[in-house]
Design a protein around this motif. Structure first.
Motif, PDB file in Angstrom:
ATOM      1  N   ASP A 203       0.014   8.594  13.158  1.00 62.31           N
ATOM      2  CA  ASP A 203      -0.743   9.662  12.501  1.00 62.31           C
ATOM      3  C   ASP A 203      -0.868   9.445  10.999  1.00 62.31           C
ATOM      4  OD1 ASP A 203       1.898   9.988  11.908  1.00 62.31           O
ATOM      5  OD2 ASP A 203       1.835  12.187  11.998  1.00 62.31           O
ATOM      6  N   SER A 204      -0.500   8.219  10.539  1.00 64.45           N
ATOM      7  CA  SER A 204      -0.547   7.928   9.102  1.00 64.45           C
ATOM      8  C   SER A 204      -1.569   6.833   8.805  1.00 64.45           C
ATOM      9  CB  SER A 204       0.837   7.486   8.601  1.00 64.45           C
ATOM     10  OG  SER A 204       1.784   8.511   8.781  1.00 64.45           O
ATOM     11  N   ALA A 205      -1.798   6.631   7.512  1.00 72.40           N
ATOM     12  CA  ALA A 205      -2.696   5.569   7.025  1.00 72.40           C
ATOM     13  C   ALA A 205      -2.133   5.048   5.709  1.00 72.40           C
ATOM     14  CB  ALA A 205      -4.113   6.106   6.839  1.00 72.40           C
ATOM     15  N   ILE A 206      -2.762   4.023   5.161  1.00 72.32           N
ATOM     16  CA  ILE A 206      -2.310   3.518   3.863  1.00 72.32           C
ATOM     17  C   ILE A 206      -3.499   3.388   2.913  1.00 72.32           C
ATOM     18  CG2 ILE A 206      -0.245   2.263   4.617  1.00 72.32           C
ATOM     19  CD1 ILE A 206      -1.885  -0.279   4.706  1.00 72.32           C
ATOM     20  N   ALA A 207      -3.207   3.671   1.656  1.00 74.89           N
ATOM     21  CA  ALA A 207      -4.187   3.440   0.583  1.00 74.89           C
ATOM     22  C   ALA A 207      -3.747   2.177  -0.155  1.00 74.89           C
ATOM     23  CB  ALA A 207      -4.222   4.644  -0.367  1.00 74.89           C
ATOM     24  N   ASN A 208      -4.639   1.190  -0.223  1.00 78.03           N
ATOM     25  CA  ASN A 208      -4.223  -0.084  -0.828  1.00 78.03           C
ATOM     26  C   ASN A 208      -5.399  -0.756  -1.550  1.00 78.03           C
ATOM     27  OD1 ASN A 208      -5.800  -1.279   1.185  1.00 78.03           O
ATOM     28  ND2 ASN A 208      -4.041  -1.584   2.546  1.00 78.03           N
ATOM     29  N   THR A 209      -5.123  -1.957  -2.036  1.00 81.64           N
ATOM     30  CA  THR A 209      -6.133  -2.725  -2.801  1.00 81.64           C
ATOM     31  C   THR A 209      -6.587  -3.949  -2.019  1.00 81.64           C
ATOM     32  OG1 THR A 209      -4.343  -3.897  -3.920  1.00 81.64           O
ATOM     33  CG2 THR A 209      -5.247  -1.967  -5.032  1.00 81.64           C
TER      34      THR A 209
ATOM     35  N   ILE B 196      -8.140   9.805  -0.459  1.00 83.89           N
ATOM     36  CA  ILE B 196      -8.035   8.421  -0.972  1.00 83.89           C
ATOM     37  C   ILE B 196      -9.310   7.873  -1.599  1.00 83.89           C
ATOM     38  CG2 ILE B 196      -6.278   7.916   0.771  1.00 83.89           C
ATOM     39  CD1 ILE B 196      -8.393   6.288   2.297  1.00 83.89           C
ATOM     40  N   THR B 197     -10.457   8.503  -1.384  1.00 83.20           N
ATOM     41  CA  THR B 197     -11.719   7.898  -1.835  1.00 83.20           C
ATOM     42  C   THR B 197     -11.738   7.649  -3.334  1.00 83.20           C
ATOM     43  OG1 THR B 197     -12.990   8.861  -0.026  1.00 83.20           O
ATOM     44  CG2 THR B 197     -14.216   8.177  -1.987  1.00 83.20           C
ATOM     45  N   VAL B 198     -11.513   8.698  -4.108  1.00 86.16           N
ATOM     46  CA  VAL B 198     -11.607   8.536  -5.566  1.00 86.16           C
ATOM     47  C   VAL B 198     -10.559   7.554  -6.088  1.00 86.16           C
ATOM     48  CG1 VAL B 198     -11.417   9.715  -7.803  1.00 86.16           C
ATOM     49  CG2 VAL B 198     -12.693  10.770  -5.926  1.00 86.16           C
ATOM     50  N   PRO B 199      -9.271   7.688  -5.739  1.00 87.25           N
ATOM     51  CA  PRO B 199      -8.287   6.718  -6.249  1.00 87.25           C
ATOM     52  C   PRO B 199      -8.593   5.274  -5.843  1.00 87.25           C
ATOM     53  CG  PRO B 199      -7.173   8.633  -5.342  1.00 87.25           C
ATOM     54  CD  PRO B 199      -8.612   8.760  -4.966  1.00 87.25           C
TER      55      PRO B 199
ATOM     56  N   ALA C 111       8.417   1.418  -0.330  1.00 82.82           N
ATOM     57  CA  ALA C 111       7.756   0.485  -1.254  1.00 82.82           C
ATOM     58  C   ALA C 111       7.061  -0.653  -0.515  1.00 82.82           C
ATOM     59  CB  ALA C 111       8.773  -0.082  -2.244  1.00 82.82           C
ATOM     60  N   TRP C 112       7.558  -1.017   0.667  1.00 73.40           N
ATOM     61  CA  TRP C 112       7.009  -2.182   1.397  1.00 73.40           C
ATOM     62  C   TRP C 112       6.655  -1.726   2.809  1.00 73.40           C
ATOM     63  CZ3 TRP C 112       5.744  -6.775  -0.627  1.00 73.40           C
ATOM     64  CH2 TRP C 112       5.447  -7.845   0.238  1.00 73.40           C
ATOM     65  N   GLN C 113       5.370  -1.718   3.140  1.00 76.91           N
ATOM     66  CA  GLN C 113       4.906  -1.175   4.412  1.00 76.91           C
ATOM     67  C   GLN C 113       4.877  -2.275   5.475  1.00 76.91           C
ATOM     68  OE1 GLN C 113       4.526   2.014   4.409  1.00 76.91           O
ATOM     69  NE2 GLN C 113       4.500   2.276   2.178  1.00 76.91           N
ATOM     70  N   THR C 114       5.794  -2.197   6.421  1.00 81.89           N
ATOM     71  CA  THR C 114       5.806  -3.163   7.518  1.00 81.89           C
ATOM     72  C   THR C 114       5.317  -2.541   8.830  1.00 81.89           C
ATOM     73  OG1 THR C 114       8.125  -2.599   7.986  1.00 81.89           O
ATOM     74  CG2 THR C 114       7.704  -4.487   6.506  1.00 81.89           C
ATOM     75  N   TRP C 115       5.306  -1.211   8.872  1.00 86.02           N
ATOM     76  CA  TRP C 115       4.812  -0.502  10.073  1.00 86.02           C
ATOM     77  C   TRP C 115       4.441   0.908   9.679  1.00 86.02           C
ATOM     78  CZ3 TRP C 115       6.399   3.804  12.895  1.00 86.02           C
ATOM     79  CH2 TRP C 115       5.723   3.992  14.128  1.00 86.02           C
TER      80      TRP C 115
ATOM     81  N   GLY D 243       0.814  -1.212   0.000  1.00 88.40           N
ATOM     82  CA  GLY D 243       0.000   0.000   0.000  1.00 88.40           C
ATOM     83  C   GLY D 243       0.850   1.267   0.000  1.00 88.40           C
ATOM     84  N   VAL D 244       0.208   2.355  -0.333  1.00 88.22           N
ATOM     85  CA  VAL D 244       0.872   3.675  -0.364  1.00 88.22           C
ATOM     86  C   VAL D 244       0.576   4.401   0.954  1.00 88.22           C
ATOM     87  CG1 VAL D 244       1.044   5.877  -1.567  1.00 88.22           C
ATOM     88  CG2 VAL D 244       0.615   3.768  -2.867  1.00 88.22           C
ATOM     89  N   GLU D 245       1.640   4.788   1.665  1.00 89.86           N
ATOM     90  CA  GLU D 245       1.453   5.463   2.953  1.00 89.86           C
ATOM     91  C   GLU D 245       0.959   6.895   2.739  1.00 89.86           C
ATOM     92  OE1 GLU D 245       3.891   6.661   7.043  1.00 89.86           O
ATOM     93  OE2 GLU D 245       4.940   5.691   5.350  1.00 89.86           O
ATOM     94  N   ILE D 246      -0.072   7.272   3.481  1.00 87.88           N
ATOM     95  CA  ILE D 246      -0.587   8.647   3.470  1.00 87.88           C
ATOM     96  C   ILE D 246      -0.255   9.245   4.838  1.00 87.88           C
ATOM     97  CG2 ILE D 246      -2.580  10.133   3.115  1.00 87.88           C
ATOM     98  CD1 ILE D 246      -1.909   8.395   0.720  1.00 87.88           C
ATOM     99  N   GLN D 247       0.712  10.157   4.841  1.00 85.66           N
ATOM    100  CA  GLN D 247       1.181  10.725   6.103  1.00 85.66           C
ATOM    101  C   GLN D 247       0.184  11.739   6.635  1.00 85.66           C
ATOM    102  OE1 GLN D 247       5.015  12.265   5.005  1.00 85.66           O
ATOM    103  NE2 GLN D 247       5.945  10.197   4.886  1.00 85.66           N
TER     104      GLN D 247
END
Length: 590
Positions: A80-86, A186-189, A72-76, A59-63
């Motif tokens: 105050d962040s979130a991730i946009a993913n599939t 993140i909603t639209v993407p 590129a690889w989210q392990t933690w 996923g892509v981190e949204i700070q």
């Protein structure tokens, strides 16, 4: 927001590449095709759970500042962040494909894994994943994956699950301002990319199912085509001729390099490669075949050593050996040989196993047919044996009386009786005799009857000479003449002379045999029963006519016809129609 689209599209591409590679694996295609089995559902949970975990990791981190991270690889993820993913894509497809159990299982795996990664939306995303799995699982019970509308339904369901996830984030992820800002980004993407990804993912799944269905259809068509062409041979049972012809058909319709068929003792036929030492009518040469015969199970060999042929330099390096069974007893084997082990793939193995089962069924039907034929022959012979006992005693009484008054005539009658009963014995062993033989039986019978009742009747014959060698069941005409003499012309009417006319003529592809008399005829209530059953009346039981009708029905089925036409005081006509080109004729004169 717009710079998030290409990043997420890249992540979807990774998942679709993995999905495509998985679709090329036979094991995955089998799981997708047979996902109603519990073990396969568990495998689907593992597969789509892995997809969801990969989505979390990629996923892509949204700070908190709204910027996208570069990792590129989210392990933690920081608090105050979130991730946009599939992630929802794997959960939704798994639930729709596998039903409630798979959907719930994948949702739990995806949700728990997302929760462990952290971030202020960890709980909301975890809960939405589990909820999406449960909901889509129950929807999947009613969704037909192969329907054309299934693709768009999947996209709509995926979009709805994403929208529900956004609502859960707004409702449960503190602080609300940060959650609202995240949702705006993140909603639209996520809706667009996940919807597009699910569309492509379902296209891959549908392609897998369609390919499997086409393969099954081709296999079924191939098996039934081979079975149809080999049916006439296997109906003859396992013998060198039938097996050789059947093996040639199988070789021409499969990718095998050689075909062998054996019984339990020897090779009955071998066509194709290796014919120099896999010789028909020799004892079984491979231990693999003997093992299949003893165990009754399908066995496969992928090397010359596993085949265990006695010829060290045999060109055949792979084989599948199938048992041929009759009533659960292994009576032979069907062997498909290959020079290249790589040609013995799953498709060839499944085709071979299908052929083995069909051929076993054909052999069972062949044995049942032979038993039915033997039973029918025994019944026909029993019927033939019932026709003449009373005639024998009458003839002996006549000869006994003539021995005193006319010894020479008695001697001639004994010769006629000898001819008559010799034919009777031969007829009990043969289903058919030439027509001229049957006419000889009639003449022998008449000679005896005319000695008993001189001047009581005359016989006129109208026989087509071209039909004299045609086969007919023995004692077909003689009982008709006998019936006319016994019942058509009462013995108490001394001043009337009876007349019997025998006619044999051709009617297209049928031979017509007709016996007419000018006697007293038959009452209507008896006429309806004669030839159909034995009856009880003062004038007789109708056994002879019933036996004739029953015999020709057993021998020729619907092709034969037996009719009685009669009126009281106007005589009787009995007509028998038999097919000239019936297979029994060919068997007799081949």
């Amino acid at each position: 927001m717009m710079n998030l689209l290409p990043l997420m599209l890249e992540r979807v591409g990774i998942l679709l590449i993995v999905a495509f590679l998985l679709s090329r694996l036979k094991s995955f295609r089998h799981i997708i095709h047979r996902q109603h089995v519990l073990t396969d559902k568990i495998k689907l949970i593992f597969i789509f759970g892995t997809f969801a975990m990969i989505s979390n990791y990629t996923g892509v981190e949204i700070q908190g500042t709204g910027q996208t991270g570069t990792q590129a690889w989210q392990t933690w993820i920081s608090s105050d962040s979130a991730i946009a993913n599939t992630r929802i894509m794997g959960v939704v497809v798994g639930g729709l494909l596998g039903g409630p159990l798979v959907g719930t299982g994948v949702g739990i795996i995806a949700g728990l894994h997302r929760f462990t990664l952290g971030g202020f939306t960890a709980f909301a995303c975890g809960m939405s994943s589990i909820l999406a799995g449960i909901v889509t699982g129950f929807i999947g019970k009613r969704l037909r994956i192969m329907d054309k509308s299934a693709l768009w339904k999947t996209v709509i369901i995926g979009i709805l699950m994403e929208c529900i996830q956004m609502g859960i984030i707004l409702a449960t992820a503190p602080p609300f301002a940060a959650a609202l800002s995240l949702v705006n980004i993140i909603t639209v993407p996520m809706v667009v990319i996940n919807g597009f990804g699910m569309l492509l993912f379902m296209l891959v799944i549908q392609a897998v199912l369609q390919e499997e269905s086409r393969t099954r259809a081709l296999q079924t068509h191939q098996v039934f085509e081979i079975a149809d062409q080999t049916l006439p041979y296997f109906r003859q049972g396992l013998n060198p001729h039938s097996c050789r012809e059947a093996a040639a058909v199988i070789l021409s319709r499969t990718n095998a390099d050689a075909i062998s068929i054996t019984d339990s003792q020897q090779v009955l036929a071998h066509v194709g490669e290796g014919s120099d030492h896999h010789v028909p009518l020799e004892r079984l040469s491979t231990r693999l075949t003997r093992k299949v015969l003893s165990t009754g199970t399908v066995m496969k060999a992928v090397s010359r050593d596993e085949i265990q042929c006695r010829q060290p330099d045999c060109c055949l390096e792979a084989a599948i050996v199938l048992p041929l069974k009759v009533h659960e007893k292994t009576v032979g084997t069907l062997k498909l040989y290959f020079k290249n082990p790589g040609r013995l793939d799953q498709v060839e193995q499944e085709v071979a196993e299908g052929l083995g089962r069909l051929f076993s069924t054909q052999l069972e039907l062949a044995e049942a047919e032979q038993q039915r034929k033997r039973l029918k022959d025994a019944e026909i012979k029993a019927l033939q044996a019932q026709i003449h006992p009373h005639f024998l005693f009458n003839a002996f009484n006549t000869v006994s009386a003539l021995c005193r008054t006319d010894p020479e005539k008695a001697r001639m009658l004994l010769l006629q009786m000898s001819s008559f009963f010799r034919s009777n014995l031969q007829g009990a062993r043969q289903p058919l005799i030439p027509l001229y033989k049957e006419l000889e039986n009639v003449n022998a019978y008449l000679a005896i009857e005319q000695a008993r009742f001189p001047g009581k009747f005359t016989l006129e014959t109208k026989i087509d000479p071209s039909l004299k060698t045609v086969g007919v069941p023995p004692f077909l005409l003689q009982p008709l003449v006998e019936n006319a003499l016994r019942y058509a012309f009462p013995s108490q009417v001394e001043d009337e002379k009876g007349k019997v006319t025998l006619s044999v003529y051709r009617d297209g592809e049928y031979i017509m045999l007709k016996a007419e008399d000018n006697g007293q005829g038959i009452e209507p209530y008896l006429l309806q029963q004669l030839g159909k059953r034995e009856i009880q009346s003062a004038r007789g039981t109708g056994t002879a006519l019933y036996n004739i009708s029953k015999r020709i029905e057993e021998m020729f089925g619907a092709e034969a016809d037996f009719r009685i036409r009669s009126k009281p005081g106007s005589g009787t006509a009995i007509t028998i129609r038999l097919p000239i080109q019936h297979s029994l004729w060919r068997d007799l004169y081949a």
